[in-house]
Design an enzyme around this catalytic site. Structure first.
Site, PDB file in Angstrom:
ATOM      1  N   TRP A 106       0.818  -1.219   0.000  1.00 42.93           N
ATOM      2  CA  TRP A 106       0.000   0.000   0.000  1.00 42.93           C
ATOM      3  C   TRP A 106       0.843   1.257   0.000  1.00 42.93           C
ATOM      4  O   TRP A 106       0.496   2.255  -0.659  1.00 42.93           O
ATOM      5  CB  TRP A 106      -1.002  -0.007   1.154  1.00 42.93           C
ATOM      6  CG  TRP A 106      -2.066  -1.038   0.925  1.00 42.93           C
ATOM      7  CD1 TRP A 106      -2.266  -2.186   1.638  1.00 42.93           C
ATOM      8  CD2 TRP A 106      -3.050  -1.051  -0.124  1.00 42.93           C
ATOM      9  NE1 TRP A 106      -3.314  -2.895   1.100  1.00 42.93           N
ATOM     10  CE2 TRP A 106      -3.815  -2.235   0.022  1.00 42.93           C
ATOM     11  CE3 TRP A 106      -3.356  -0.177  -1.170  1.00 42.93           C
ATOM     12  CZ2 TRP A 106      -4.865  -2.557  -0.843  1.00 42.93           C
ATOM     13  CZ3 TRP A 106      -4.406  -0.510  -2.026  1.00 42.93           C
ATOM     14  CH2 TRP A 106      -5.144  -1.676  -1.856  1.00 42.93           C
ATOM     15  N   ASP A 177      -1.434   6.415   6.609  1.00 43.68           N
ATOM     16  CA  ASP A 177      -2.554   5.622   6.081  1.00 43.68           C
ATOM     17  C   ASP A 177      -2.860   4.534   7.105  1.00 43.68           C
ATOM     18  O   ASP A 177      -2.192   3.503   7.150  1.00 43.68           O
ATOM     19  CB  ASP A 177      -2.162   5.019   4.723  1.00 43.68           C
ATOM     20  CG  ASP A 177      -3.203   4.020   4.205  1.00 43.68           C
ATOM     21  OD1 ASP A 177      -4.267   3.868   4.840  1.00 43.68           O
ATOM     22  OD2 ASP A 177      -2.937   3.400   3.154  1.00 43.68           O
ATOM     23  N   LYS A 201     -12.011  -1.832   6.918  1.00 45.24           N
ATOM     24  CA  LYS A 201     -11.273  -2.795   7.735  1.00 45.24           C
ATOM     25  C   LYS A 201     -11.713  -2.723   9.195  1.00 45.24           C
ATOM     26  O   LYS A 201     -12.044  -3.734   9.782  1.00 45.24           O
ATOM     27  CB  LYS A 201      -9.764  -2.551   7.649  1.00 45.24           C
ATOM     28  CG  LYS A 201      -9.056  -3.122   6.418  1.00 45.24           C
ATOM     29  CD  LYS A 201      -9.389  -2.460   5.119  1.00 45.24           C
ATOM     30  CE  LYS A 201      -8.732  -3.044   3.899  1.00 45.24           C
ATOM     31  NZ  LYS A 201      -7.838  -2.126   3.198  1.00 45.24           N
TER      32      LYS A 201
END
Ligand SMILES: *Cc1c(COP(=O)(O)O)cnc(C)c1O
Length: 366
Positions: A106, A177, A201
């Site tokens: 990511w 993030d 999530k």
């Protein structure tokens, strides 16, 4: 046994399990939310009911994370990926560069999406040469004191590596993030310039992004862009510059209330630690039957990739685990093997069922 027979033990990496109590409440309120005679999805975000709910959700998040008063909370759209691009648009001028720490899939994607909006992306450190199995040591980071910000990913969802402390980057604003670890333990928000997280999530459904941004950063000119991309405009309009994701916001609010009922993030943090410890213990104690490829000091509490000693058993493992009601254990294709995601809504009991299954599987397929 789960209280609801048809519910599985869900280890999905995302969109991921939501607390059963949240789903049941949403179900109860579906047809007649808050005495309105309509669902939350069927009414104006400008109405009194919705505005009160939205304000309560923000207040609950603020109290859960003890968010200081000089930070604004935004409820946005676009997923974390859109904000990979929108963050440099807002925080960096055309002549600016920014620092990126690359610790997995990511953060690497954040670099590639930011590249169009920065004069230069400075990859200040990368774990790529180590196949992202450990974190680049802080001493090796080549930070630029002139950078517009430093971006990093505290928990890498696919590679299963997690920072267990907040890196000191001096006066340059730290951007994180936190899609896969927000609200998983107590957090010192004051260490950050900007925190953002896709909701799917640890918060709620996909299509919602929660952002916590220090107010002075909203004053940055960034580059010329449409109003809809500008965080300061969203802040000035209480995240209702256009129609927000009303359903996502509502479910996020229910999850925040559920977290408070659990005792807050300190209690949840202890539970998450116990869950991860149990799974790593069973992996490490399996005599090599199961393996965690990640360096122990960098192991994630949220996402646990592991392999079987013989990859030829993977298909059988997945078939049998699914038959036992344990789902979504297949690893990401970039890593292979298995992955168990242990977000807040995954109970200790779920991990006990998983580890008992793993031990039994090892006995039967020795
Ligand atoms: C899932 C995830 C993303 C991608 O989120 P989208 O909402 O699909 O854009 C980004 N970063 C991290 C750390 C993630 O876990």
């Amino acid at each position: 046994m789960q209280s609801h027979v048809s519910r599985v033990w869900n280890f999905s990496a995302g969109p991921a399990a939501l607390p059963l109590a949240v789903l049941e409440r949403a179900q109860r309120e579906m047809l007649d939310w808050n005495g309105s005679g309509a669902s939350v999805m069927e009414q104006s975000h400008r109405g009194k009911r919705f505005i009160e709910m939205a304000a309560q959700a923000e207040a609950d998040l603020r109290s859960l994370l003890a968010i200081p008063a000089d930070y604004t909370v935004l409820f946005l759209q676009g997923g974390a990926t859109q904000h990979f691009a929108q963050i440099p648009m807002n925080l960096a001028g055309a002549g600016d560069s920014a620092d990126y720490i690359v610790s997995g899939h990511w953060s690497a994607k954040a670099v590639s999406e930011a590249a169009s909006y920065l004069r230069r992306v400075n990859v200040a450190a990368s774990g790529e040469a180590d196949h992202y199995l450990k974190l680049p040591a802080r001493e090796s980071w080549q930070l630029d004191p002139q950078a517009a910000y430093v971006h990093y990913t505290p928990n890498e969802t696919i590679h299963g590596v997690e920072f267990h402390d907040i890196p000191d980057v001096g006066a340059v604003p730290l951007v994180a993030d936190m899609s896969s670890n927000i609200l998983s333990e107590p957090l010192d928000v004051s260490r950050f310039g900007l925190i953002y997280a896709g909701a799917q999530k640890n918060i709620g459904p996909s299509g919602l992004v929660v952002m916590i941004i220090r107010r002075d950063l909203l004053q940055r000119a960034g580059r010329p862009m449409a109003r809809i991309f500008r965080y300061a405009e969203h802040a000035a309009n209480d995240s209702m510059l256009n129609t927000p994701n009303t359903w996502g916001w509502y479910l996020a609010g229910l999850t925040f209330q559920w977290l408070q009922q659990q005792g807050g993030v300190a209690v949840i943090g202890e539970r998450n630690r116990a869950k991860a410890e149990l799974l790593y213990q069973v992996i490490d104690g399996s005599g090599g039957y199961y393996r965690s490829p990640v360096e122990p000091s960098a192991r994630s509490r949220m996402n646990v990739p592991f392999t079987l000693h013989d990859a030829a058993l993977d298909t059988t493992f997945l078939k049998e685990s699914e038959a036992a009601g344990l789902i979504a254990l297949k690893g990401h294709k970039a890593v292979g093997g298995m992955r168990a995601s242990l977000y807040n809504a995954v109970s200790l009991e779920a991990v006990q069922v998983l580890t008992a299954f793993m031990q039994d599987f090892a006995r039967r397929h020795g």
